[in-house]
Design a protein around this motif. Sequence first.
Motif, PDB file in Angstrom:
ATOM      1  N   UNK A   1       0.838  -1.202   0.000  1.00 34.94           N
ATOM      2  CA  UNK A   1       0.000   0.000   0.000  1.00 34.94           C
ATOM      3  C   UNK A   1       0.874   1.254   0.000  1.00 34.94           C
ATOM      4  N   UNK A   2       2.000   1.207   0.719  1.00 36.88           N
ATOM      5  CA  UNK A   2       2.935   2.337   0.718  1.00 36.88           C
ATOM      6  C   UNK A   2       3.454   2.587  -0.700  1.00 36.88           C
ATOM      7  N   UNK A   3       3.800   1.514  -1.406  1.00 38.40           N
ATOM      8  CA  UNK A   3       4.279   1.638  -2.786  1.00 38.40           C
ATOM      9  C   UNK A   3       3.204   2.239  -3.684  1.00 38.40           C
ATOM     10  N   UNK A   4       1.961   1.887  -3.416  1.00 39.54           N
ATOM     11  CA  UNK A   4       0.865   2.429  -4.219  1.00 39.54           C
ATOM     12  C   UNK A   4       0.733   3.933  -3.999  1.00 39.54           C
ATOM     13  N   UNK A   5       0.816   4.370  -2.750  1.00 41.39           N
ATOM     14  CA  UNK A   5       0.763   5.815  -2.465  1.00 41.39           C
ATOM     15  C   UNK A   5       1.932   6.527  -3.149  1.00 41.39           C
ATOM     16  N   UNK A   6       3.109   5.897  -3.125  1.00 47.19           N
ATOM     17  CA  UNK A   6       4.270   6.497  -3.784  1.00 47.19           C
ATOM     18  C   UNK A   6       4.032   6.644  -5.283  1.00 47.19           C
ATOM     19  N   UNK A   7       3.343   5.665  -5.873  1.00 54.44           N
ATOM     20  CA  UNK A   7       3.045   5.722  -7.310  1.00 54.44           C
ATOM     21  C   UNK A   7       2.090   6.859  -7.654  1.00 54.44           C
ATOM     22  N   UNK A   8       1.374   7.338  -6.637  1.00 55.79           N
ATOM     23  CA  UNK A   8       0.463   8.472  -6.824  1.00 55.79           C
ATOM     24  C   UNK A   8       1.171   9.809  -6.610  1.00 55.79           C
ATOM     25  N   UNK A   9       2.475   9.736  -6.327  1.00 57.68           N
ATOM     26  CA  UNK A   9       3.265  10.951  -6.169  1.00 57.68           C
ATOM     27  C   UNK A   9       3.426  11.437  -4.737  1.00 57.68           C
ATOM     28  N   UNK A  10       2.988  10.642  -3.780  1.00 54.60           N
ATOM     29  CA  UNK A  10       3.110  11.023  -2.377  1.00 54.60           C
ATOM     30  C   UNK A  10       4.507  10.642  -1.875  1.00 54.60           C
ATOM     31  N   UNK A  11       5.225  11.570  -1.227  1.00 47.08           N
ATOM     32  CA  UNK A  11       6.512  11.188  -0.622  1.00 47.08           C
ATOM     33  C   UNK A  11       6.271  10.159   0.486  1.00 47.08           C
ATOM     34  N   UNK A  12       6.962   9.042   0.430  1.00 47.19           N
ATOM     35  CA  UNK A  12       6.764   7.961   1.406  1.00 47.19           C
ATOM     36  C   UNK A  12       8.096   7.624   2.072  1.00 47.19           C
ATOM     37  N   UNK A  13       8.074   7.613   3.386  1.00 48.72           N
ATOM     38  CA  UNK A  13       9.250   7.267   4.191  1.00 48.72           C
ATOM     39  C   UNK A  13       9.044   5.874   4.756  1.00 48.72           C
ATOM     40  N   UNK A  14       9.936   4.956   4.404  1.00 45.40           N
ATOM     41  CA  UNK A  14       9.837   3.583   4.885  1.00 45.40           C
ATOM     42  C   UNK A  14      10.754   3.440   6.108  1.00 45.40           C
ATOM     43  N   UNK A  15      10.169   3.542   7.293  1.00 47.66           N
ATOM     44  CA  UNK A  15      10.962   3.580   8.521  1.00 47.66           C
ATOM     45  C   UNK A  15      11.813   2.328   8.702  1.00 47.66           C
ATOM     46  N   UNK A  16      11.276   1.168   8.350  1.00 47.14           N
ATOM     47  CA  UNK A  16      12.013  -0.081   8.547  1.00 47.14           C
ATOM     48  C   UNK A  16      13.264  -0.131   7.667  1.00 47.14           C
TER      49      UNK A  16
ATOM     50  N   UNK B   1       5.649   5.105   6.720  1.00 46.31           N
ATOM     51  CA  UNK B   1       5.253   3.700   6.842  1.00 46.31           C
ATOM     52  C   UNK B   1       6.147   3.037   7.880  1.00 46.31           C
ATOM     53  N   UNK B   2       5.523   2.505   8.934  1.00 44.38           N
ATOM     54  CA  UNK B   2       6.282   1.884  10.017  1.00 44.38           C
ATOM     55  C   UNK B   2       5.521   0.702  10.588  1.00 44.38           C
ATOM     56  N   UNK B   3       6.217  -0.413  10.755  1.00 39.45           N
ATOM     57  CA  UNK B   3       5.579  -1.624  11.282  1.00 39.45           C
ATOM     58  C   UNK B   3       5.117  -1.428  12.717  1.00 39.45           C
ATOM     59  N   UNK B   4       5.936  -0.728  13.514  1.00 42.03           N
ATOM     60  CA  UNK B   4       5.590  -0.557  14.934  1.00 42.03           C
ATOM     61  C   UNK B   4       5.328   0.917  15.241  1.00 42.03           C
ATOM     62  N   UNK B   5       4.514   1.530  14.398  1.00 41.90           N
ATOM     63  CA  UNK B   5       4.164   2.944  14.573  1.00 41.90           C
ATOM     64  C   UNK B   5       3.546   3.187  15.947  1.00 41.90           C
ATOM     65  N   UNK B   6       2.650   2.301  16.364  1.00 38.47           N
ATOM     66  CA  UNK B   6       1.997   2.445  17.666  1.00 38.47           C
ATOM     67  C   UNK B   6       2.906   1.986  18.796  1.00 38.47           C
ATOM     68  N   UNK B   7       3.512   0.825  18.608  1.00 35.54           N
ATOM     69  CA  UNK B   7       4.325   0.227  19.671  1.00 35.54           C
ATOM     70  C   UNK B   7       5.502   1.118  20.059  1.00 35.54           C
ATOM     71  N   UNK B   8       6.051   1.862  19.081  1.00 33.76           N
ATOM     72  CA  UNK B   8       7.203   2.735  19.344  1.00 33.76           C
ATOM     73  C   UNK B   8       6.780   4.094  19.907  1.00 33.76           C
ATOM     74  N   UNK B   9       5.475   4.397  19.806  1.00 41.57           N
ATOM     75  CA  UNK B   9       4.982   5.690  20.276  1.00 41.57           C
ATOM     76  C   UNK B   9       5.067   6.781  19.226  1.00 41.57           C
TER      77      UNK B   9
END
Length: 199
Positions: free
Chosen positions: A18-33, A110-118
């Motif tokens: 889904x992150x890749x799809x948003x990037x394809x729409x021109x949205x800057x995407x940061x892949x935290x992992x 985009x982060x796997x532990x967005x909630x867990x990390x705070x």
Amino acid sequence: MTNIIGLTGGIGSGKSTIAEYFASLGVPVYIADDEAKKILYTPEVSSEIKKAFGDAALTNGIPDRKKIAQIVFNDPEKLKILNSIIHPKVSMHFKDWVHNNSSAKFVIKEAAILFESGSYKDCDEIILVTAPVEERILRVMKRDNITRHQVFERMKNQWSDDQKAVLSNYIIDNTELDSAKAQAYSIFKHLTSKDLQGC
């Protein structure tokens, strides 16, 4: 002011797709992992990893992600130590990245532990990607060539979808990819058209 949209989901949910799809729409995407993996091999972090976990976490003096995973996934305290080494540095890198993309109306983290990390607290809004647990298990077993038990061990360290849903603004059901992309496009149109200031 650029707004930060968090994108997360449990292991095997398909959040990266889904992150890749948003990037394809021109949205800057940061892949935290991905950034965390790069940071792991910097001299400063390598030294901290050796100090925290010893030579058992290294191969030829370099942090070994597989070995580190074996050390931390079954030990919540050691996982906390690892996160305390990595996440502050990822956070600093992300702030610089947001500054460099300040012309965008919104960016996605985009982060796997967005909630867990705070780090969800730094987001203006949050998108949660979900999928049935059994589907997620099968995806990860196939992707990583690991056992069902190993997938469960990883899942234990993540919040449940129910916990995440309470704090999320949008939920994408990624049981079927074309449908998930349609849901993502709808969210994209909504975020593009709305006034995000003050969210």
